[in-house]
Enzyme design. Structure first.
Site, PDB file in Angstrom:
ATOM      1  N   TYR A 289       0.842  -1.206   0.000  1.00 38.55           N
ATOM      2  CA  TYR A 289       0.000   0.000   0.000  1.00 38.55           C
ATOM      3  C   TYR A 289       0.875   1.253   0.000  1.00 38.55           C
ATOM      4  O   TYR A 289       1.595   1.537   0.968  1.00 38.55           O
ATOM      5  CB  TYR A 289      -0.924   0.003   1.221  1.00 38.55           C
ATOM      6  CG  TYR A 289      -2.029   1.012   1.109  1.00 38.55           C
ATOM      7  CD1 TYR A 289      -3.155   0.744   0.341  1.00 38.55           C
ATOM      8  CD2 TYR A 289      -1.944   2.236   1.746  1.00 38.55           C
ATOM      9  CE1 TYR A 289      -4.172   1.671   0.219  1.00 38.55           C
ATOM     10  CE2 TYR A 289      -2.962   3.170   1.631  1.00 38.55           C
ATOM     11  CZ  TYR A 289      -4.078   2.877   0.867  1.00 38.55           C
ATOM     12  OH  TYR A 289      -5.074   3.803   0.756  1.00 38.55           O
ATOM     13  N   TYR A 339      -5.321   5.407  -7.825  1.00 37.30           N
ATOM     14  CA  TYR A 339      -5.719   5.342  -6.428  1.00 37.30           C
ATOM     15  C   TYR A 339      -7.097   4.715  -6.351  1.00 37.30           C
ATOM     16  O   TYR A 339      -8.111   5.410  -6.263  1.00 37.30           O
ATOM     17  CB  TYR A 339      -5.713   6.745  -5.813  1.00 37.30           C
ATOM     18  CG  TYR A 339      -6.014   6.784  -4.334  1.00 37.30           C
ATOM     19  CD1 TYR A 339      -5.102   6.299  -3.412  1.00 37.30           C
ATOM     20  CD2 TYR A 339      -7.196   7.329  -3.863  1.00 37.30           C
ATOM     21  CE1 TYR A 339      -5.367   6.346  -2.056  1.00 37.30           C
ATOM     22  CE2 TYR A 339      -7.468   7.387  -2.510  1.00 37.30           C
ATOM     23  CZ  TYR A 339      -6.550   6.894  -1.611  1.00 37.30           C
ATOM     24  OH  TYR A 339      -6.824   6.951  -0.263  1.00 37.30           O
TER      25      TYR A 339
END
Lengths: 385, 134
Positions: A289, A339
């Site tokens: 992440y 994203y």
């Protein structure tokens, strides 16, 4: 601890175009991604009976997507209030539901118009309620501003430099150049990184992820059901969710967090690896992440790929490149692909484990790690082909 | 007119903001276990007691971490303020607070730098605790 090693599988992935302006509704994005995931698996929408999503008041409910897809009987529908921390939790939630007999084939999705619609980094709230009474009035408002505070603490404690973080941005962009889904495919150099606009010290523009319109989805089912579907299953070896004491709401509710040079990863590592029955040394490719360059460092350290403080050195020298010992974020990550809040990392891991990643394929990738989260709480999965 | 986010005091936090208005930095102290806590909350996170008092602290502290905001968000609100510093400050009494470091070159802020609270009455009803180097 996780007790379902290899009993569940990801059997389909789906996604929309990732863009700055989708020109359509979040519901349409979610529905497209979910239909694509079902189709990829070879399952008709009639066989879908569960949906799990996560959102921050910027998406559409699972039940709405089920209706738009024409799912005849929803038996499990959950909308988790969460950000990146939940991107792997949705899959654990789907598995828990199937294990409990609540559903059989569960779609997990994330959908948003994160650039043209509600921008998470917007900071428009002028009334500071609750915990934000103690943060927002001081102009401490956005995610980059939040994470920069954690990054600085790592720099204070270990001497981490921005050039070391730059390697992460450059490497991920190099991967994105080979990914047709990626929003940013133009290669960058360390000099480009150094010249990028300062946003909030210690972060420059290229330390910070994209803002995206789009959706992606993965379909989870039992290993038994997975056997005769379209693709070879990607099995869930292990998974964990958690964080340390005083997790709060993740973004700014971190004033009582013990040590800001470490994040959630340090707290889930033992459960994650024990449940999966493997360790960091067994991972062939990892999708970490990367809402910010620095979050990669904290997670590599926390999950035991290196010791606390060694992450900035660990990522140098080509180790995290496609031909390195630990290829990271082969799709370009949140920094360069899009994203989609970390669920796009799972899509990429499935591509890699199926051998479907084209020019960015890591040869013979058998075991992949995905992570989700950057600060006080998060989740992770160990997947295998 | 002041156009930045303002705290909306609630049942738990009202004494803190009243203290700031009176020029006192207050932290909550558990009556049962004596643990200090900030931000304020009803239940002591250590022993879950709901009995607490408010203690004025010295306002002295050191910089635990800090950022320098250079790109203003929202631009029309903070455009005139950048670069500005937000820091996590460890107060001498053992609790951590977020605030601004003012009266200081942003590039001169350093870890463990000693700071002292000062009170900034930004509106008629709201006073913010800010910190300057000592």
């Amino acid at each position: 601890m996780w007790a379902l090693k290899d009993k569940y599988a990801i059997v389909g992935t789906g996604y929309t175009d990732y863009s700055k302006n989708s020109g359509t509704t979040v519901l349409n994005l979610a529905t497209e991604a979910c239909l694509n995931a079902a189709n990829d698996a070879g399952l008709a929408p009639e066989e879908i009976d569960g949906l799990v999503s996560f959102q921050l008041n910027d998406s559409v409910p699972a039940t709405s997507v089920a209706a738009a897809m024409g799912v005849p009987a929803v038996r499990y529908a959950v909308d988790i209030a969460g950000g990146g921390n939940a991107a792997n939790l949705v899959i654990l939630s789907a598995i828990a539901a199937i294990e409990a007999g609540l559903a059989k084939n569960v779609l997990c999705y994330r959908a948003m118009n994160g650039r043209s619609g509600f921008r998470l980094g917007g900071g428009r709230e002028m009334q500071a309620h609750g915990i934000t009474q103690f943060t927002a009035p001081f102009g401490w408002i956005t995610y980059p501003q939040a994470m920069a505070m954690w990054c600085r603490r790592h720099m204070i404690k270990y001497g981490t430099t921005t050039d070391q973080l730059g390697t992460i941005a450059v490497t991920f962009r190099d991967n994105a150049a080979l990914n047709p889904r990626a929003m940013q495919r133009e290669p960058i150099t360390l000099d480009d990184y150094r010249a990028a606009r300062p946003i909030v010290d210690p972060f420059r523009m290229l330390d910070i992820c994209l803002e995206s319109d789009g959706a992606c989805a993965v379909l989870v089912t039992s290993a038994e059901r997975a056997k005769d579907l379209r693709h070879k299953p990607v099995y869930v070896m292990g998974g964990a969710y958690g964080g340390g004491a005083n997790q709060g709401d993740d973004l700014f509710d971190c004033l009582r967090w013990a040590d800001h040079s470490e994040n959630y990863a340090a707290y889930i590592a033992a459960d994650l690896w024990a449940g999966a029955g493997v360790g960091p040394e067994d991972v062939d490719v990892a999708e970490i992440y990367d809402c910010f360059t620095y979050s990669v460092v904290a997670q590599l350290e926390g999950l035991g790929f290196c010791q606390p403080g060694e992450g900035p050195d660990f990522v140098q020298g080509g180790r995290i490149a496609r031909d390195g010992a630990l290829p990271l974020n082969t799709h370009g990550g949140l920094l360069s692909e899009a994203y989609i809040h970390g669920l796009n990392h799972v899509v990429e891991a499935v591509d890699q484990l199926r051998g479907d990643a084209g020019p960015r394929q890591i040869p013979d990738a058998e075991i992949a790690l995905t992570t989700a989260g950057a600060m006080t709480c998060g989740s992770a999965l160990v997947l295998r082909r | 007119m002041y156009n930045k986010p303002l705290p909306v005091p609630d049942a738990d936090t009202e004494p803190f903001w009243t203290g700031c208005r009176e020029g006192r930095l207050l932290v909550q102290c558990c009556t049962a276990c004596e643990a200090k806590r900030l931000p304020p909350e009803r239940f002591c996170p250590h022993c879950h007691s709901v009995d607490s008092s408010w203690q004025a602290v010295s306002g002295r502290g050191t910089v635990y971490s800090w950022i320098v905001v250079r790109h203003p968000v929202p631009g029309d609100v903070y455009g005139g303020d950048v670069p500005y510093v937000v820091a996590l400050i460890d107060l001498a009494e053992g609790v951590r607070i977020a605030s601004n470091i003012i009266d200081c070159d942003p590039d001169a802020v350093a870890a463990d730098m000693a700071v002292q609270v000062t009170f900034d009455p930004v509106t008629e009803t709201v006073t913010l605790p800010k910190f300057r180097p000592v």
